[in-house]
Design a protein around this motif. Structure first.
Motif, PDB file in Angstrom:
ATOM      1  N   ARG A 193       0.831  -1.206   0.000  1.00 29.02           N
ATOM      2  CA  ARG A 193       0.000   0.000   0.000  1.00 29.02           C
ATOM      3  C   ARG A 193       0.869   1.262   0.000  1.00 29.02           C
ATOM      4  O   ARG A 193       0.568   2.242  -0.686  1.00 29.02           O
ATOM      5  CB  ARG A 193      -0.931   0.015   1.206  1.00 29.02           C
ATOM      6  N   LEU A 194       1.931   1.241   0.782  1.00 30.55           N
ATOM      7  CA  LEU A 194       2.828   2.392   0.845  1.00 30.55           C
ATOM      8  C   LEU A 194       3.533   2.608  -0.496  1.00 30.55           C
ATOM      9  O   LEU A 194       3.758   3.753  -0.917  1.00 30.55           O
ATOM     10  CB  LEU A 194       3.852   2.202   1.960  1.00 30.55           C
ATOM     11  N   HIS A 195       3.867   1.517  -1.166  1.00 31.48           N
ATOM     12  CA  HIS A 195       4.501   1.621  -2.481  1.00 31.48           C
ATOM     13  C   HIS A 195       3.529   2.236  -3.495  1.00 31.48           C
ATOM     14  O   HIS A 195       3.916   3.083  -4.318  1.00 31.48           O
ATOM     15  CB  HIS A 195       4.957   0.239  -2.939  1.00 31.48           C
ATOM     16  N   GLU A 196       2.261   1.825  -3.429  1.00 30.42           N
ATOM     17  CA  GLU A 196       1.259   2.395  -4.329  1.00 30.42           C
ATOM     18  C   GLU A 196       1.064   3.885  -4.057  1.00 30.42           C
ATOM     19  O   GLU A 196       0.944   4.690  -4.985  1.00 30.42           O
ATOM     20  CB  GLU A 196      -0.076   1.658  -4.175  1.00 30.42           C
ATOM     21  N   PHE A 197       1.028   4.254  -2.776  1.00 30.20           N
ATOM     22  CA  PHE A 197       0.895   5.667  -2.424  1.00 30.20           C
ATOM     23  C   PHE A 197       2.069   6.460  -2.985  1.00 30.20           C
ATOM     24  O   PHE A 197       1.902   7.543  -3.541  1.00 30.20           O
ATOM     25  CB  PHE A 197       0.813   5.817  -0.908  1.00 30.20           C
ATOM     26  N   ARG A 198       3.260   5.916  -2.856  1.00 24.44           N
ATOM     27  CA  ARG A 198       4.441   6.603  -3.386  1.00 24.44           C
ATOM     28  C   ARG A 198       4.314   6.832  -4.887  1.00 24.44           C
ATOM     29  O   ARG A 198       4.615   7.923  -5.392  1.00 24.44           O
ATOM     30  CB  ARG A 198       5.689   5.767  -3.083  1.00 24.44           C
ATOM     31  N   LYS A 199       3.877   5.827  -5.623  1.00 27.65           N
ATOM     32  CA  LYS A 199       3.745   5.971  -7.079  1.00 27.65           C
ATOM     33  C   LYS A 199       2.723   7.040  -7.441  1.00 27.65           C
ATOM     34  O   LYS A 199       2.953   7.863  -8.343  1.00 27.65           O
ATOM     35  CB  LYS A 199       3.371   4.626  -7.714  1.00 27.65           C
ATOM     36  N   LYS A 200       1.582   7.040  -6.741  1.00 25.19           N
ATOM     37  CA  LYS A 200       0.539   8.030  -7.029  1.00 25.19           C
ATOM     38  C   LYS A 200       0.998   9.440  -6.665  1.00 25.19           C
ATOM     39  O   LYS A 200       0.716  10.412  -7.369  1.00 25.19           O
ATOM     40  CB  LYS A 200      -0.743   7.692  -6.269  1.00 25.19           C
TER      41      LYS A 200
ATOM     42  N   GLN B 254      10.688  10.425  -1.313  1.00 25.40           N
ATOM     43  CA  GLN B 254      12.025   9.903  -1.029  1.00 25.40           C
ATOM     44  C   GLN B 254      11.996   9.001   0.204  1.00 25.40           C
ATOM     45  O   GLN B 254      12.612   7.927   0.221  1.00 25.40           O
ATOM     46  CB  GLN B 254      13.002  11.067  -0.797  1.00 25.40           C
ATOM     47  N   ASN B 255      11.297   9.430   1.224  1.00 25.09           N
ATOM     48  CA  ASN B 255      11.216   8.619   2.449  1.00 25.09           C
ATOM     49  C   ASN B 255      10.403   7.355   2.239  1.00 25.09           C
ATOM     50  O   ASN B 255      10.730   6.299   2.796  1.00 25.09           O
ATOM     51  CB  ASN B 255      10.656   9.460   3.593  1.00 25.09           C
ATOM     52  N   LEU B 256       9.358   7.427   1.436  1.00 26.18           N
ATOM     53  CA  LEU B 256       8.607   6.217   1.092  1.00 26.18           C
ATOM     54  C   LEU B 256       9.480   5.263   0.280  1.00 26.18           C
ATOM     55  O   LEU B 256       9.375   4.037   0.427  1.00 26.18           O
ATOM     56  CB  LEU B 256       7.345   6.579   0.310  1.00 26.18           C
ATOM     57  N   GLY B 257      10.333   5.810  -0.569  1.00 29.95           N
ATOM     58  CA  GLY B 257      11.246   4.974  -1.343  1.00 29.95           C
ATOM     59  C   GLY B 257      12.234   4.247  -0.452  1.00 29.95           C
ATOM     60  O   GLY B 257      12.520   3.059  -0.650  1.00 29.95           O
ATOM     61  N   ARG B 258      12.763   4.947   0.544  1.00 27.82           N
ATOM     62  CA  ARG B 258      13.702   4.319   1.482  1.00 27.82           C
ATOM     63  C   ARG B 258      13.001   3.231   2.293  1.00 27.82           C
ATOM     64  O   ARG B 258      13.584   2.173   2.581  1.00 27.82           O
ATOM     65  CB  ARG B 258      14.303   5.379   2.399  1.00 27.82           C
ATOM     66  N   TYR B 259      11.748   3.487   2.673  1.00 24.03           N
ATOM     67  CA  TYR B 259      10.954   2.471   3.380  1.00 24.03           C
ATOM     68  C   TYR B 259      10.825   1.224   2.498  1.00 24.03           C
ATOM     69  O   TYR B 259      11.017   0.088   2.965  1.00 24.03           O
ATOM     70  CB  TYR B 259       9.565   3.024   3.693  1.00 24.03           C
TER      71      TYR B 259
END
Length: 291
Positions: A185-192, A223-228
Motif C-alpha cells: 500500500r505504501l509503495h502504491e501511495f508513493r507511485k501516485k 524519497q522517504n517512502l522509497g527508502r521504506y
C-alpha cells in the motif's frame, strides 16, 4: 486566482522531447551507463508517464495507451539493473550503522550476497549491452512518434482537471495505507504521489512559490517512502517471516533494526502526507487558485 483558458505551461511536447533526448544521451555512455545514469533514465520515463496521463483527454485512447505502455515497459527493462544497486547500497548502510549485528550475519548468505558487488561476466555485460540497445531503440521510436502527436496549447482548465484527478487518486492511496500500513500500500501511495508531483511542475506559473513548495514537500515524502520500500525489499529477499520456527535471534534482530529504520522514515512521511492529502483537502486549497 482563476487560470486563463489558454495554457501558459511550459511546452509539453518540447518537455517530452527533452526527456527522450536526455535519456538517449545517458544511455550512450561508454562502455555502459553507470547505475546513476540508469536511475536518471527511469526517473525521466516516470515523468513521461505522468505527462502522458496529464494530457490524456487530448489524445486518442489508442495513442494514450501506446505511449503510456511504451514508457512503462522501457522503465521495466531497466528495473532490475537499478534495483540491485539500490538494495546493495541500503544493506551497506545498515551494516555501517550496525557493525556488530553484521558480524553475526557473516554466515547469512542472502545478506552477504546483497553486500557483494556482483562480478560482471562477459555474459552479463552482453545482456546489459543488449538491454541498453533495446531501450535506446524504443526511445528513438517514441521520439519519432511524438512529432505527430498534437499537444500545442492545451486548455488549462482541462489540464487542471487531470491534476485534480491525480490528487484524488493519491489521496485515496494515502487514506488506505494510513489506516492499514503495509509495504504494498505504501509503495502504491508513493507511485501516485510521484505522478501528482511530476504533473504539478507544469503549473508553476500559476503560483510559483506555492507550487515549488508543494513539489519540495512531495519530493521529501516520496524519497522517504522509497527508502521504506528499499528496506521492505531486503526483508522480502531474506525470506524473513515473523514467528517462523527457523528464525534465529540474529534474524529477528535484523528484522527489528529494519523495522525501526522504516518507522523513522514513516514519521517523516505522515505529517507531509496529511498536509497535502487529508480527507476533504482540495487541489484549489493546495494551489491557492480557483478553477
Amino acid at each position: 486566482m482563476a487560470p486563463k483558458n489558454r495554457s501558459e505551461t511550459k511546452d509539453i511536447k518540447a518537455t517530452i522531447a527533452g526527456y527522450f533526448s536526455e535519456s538517449l544521451g545517458l544511455l550512450a555512455a561508454q562502455p555502459l551507463p553507470d547505475d546513476e545514469a540508469i536511475h536518471d533514465v527511469r526517473v525521466l520515463m516516470k515523468k513521461h508517464r505522468a505527462v502522458v496521463k496529464l494530457v490524456r483527454p487530448l489524445l486518442d485512447e489508442a495513442v494514450y495507451s501506446r505511449e503510456y505502455i511504451a514508457a512503462r515497459e522501457t522503465g521495466r527493462l531497466l528495473a532490475s539493473w537499478r534495483e540491485d544497486a539500490v538494495l546493495r547500497k541500503t544493506v551497506r548502510s545498515l551494516k555501517k550503522d550496525n557493525p556488530e549485528l553484521f558480524v553475526r550475519l557473516r554466515d547469512n548468505e542472502k545478506i552477504q550476497s546483497l553486500l557483494r558487488k556482483p562480478y560482471a561476466t562477459w555474459d552479463e555485460a552482453g545482456i546489459r549491452v543488449k538491454t541498453v540497445s533495446e531501450v535506446s531503440d524504443r526511445l528513438r521510436k517514441a521520439q519519432y512518434r511524438l512529432r505527430f502527436i498534437p499537444l500545442h496549447e492545451p486548455d488549462m482548465k482541462q489540464l487542471l482537471g487531470e491534476l485534480e484527478e491525480s490528487h484524488r487518486v493519491a489521496a485515496g492511496a494515502y487514506l488506505e495505507c494510513r489506516n492499514k500500513p503495509g509495504h504494498q500500500r505504501l509503495h502504491e501511495f508513493r507511485k501516485k504521489a510521484k505522478t501528482f508531483m511530476y504533473q504539478a511542475a507544469f503549473f508553476r506559473h500559476l503560483a510559483p512559490a506555492t507550487v515549488k513548495q508543494l513539489e519540495k514537500r512531495l519530493n521529501t515524502l516520496t524519497q522517504n517512502l522509497g527508502r521504506y520500500n528499499d528496506l521492505a525489499q531486503i526483508l522480502i529477499l531474506t525470506g524473513y517471516r515473523f514467528r517462523d520456527a527457523g528464525n534465529t535471534d540474529v534474524d529477528d534482530e535484523l528484522a527489528i533494526v529494519i523495522k525501526d529504520r522504516q518507522d523513522k522514515y514513516l514519521l517523516k512521511v505522515w505529517p507531509l502526507a496529511y498536509r497535502i492529502f487529508a480527507p476533504g483537502r482540495k487541489l484549489q486549497d493546495i494551489l491557492g487558485i480557483s478553477f
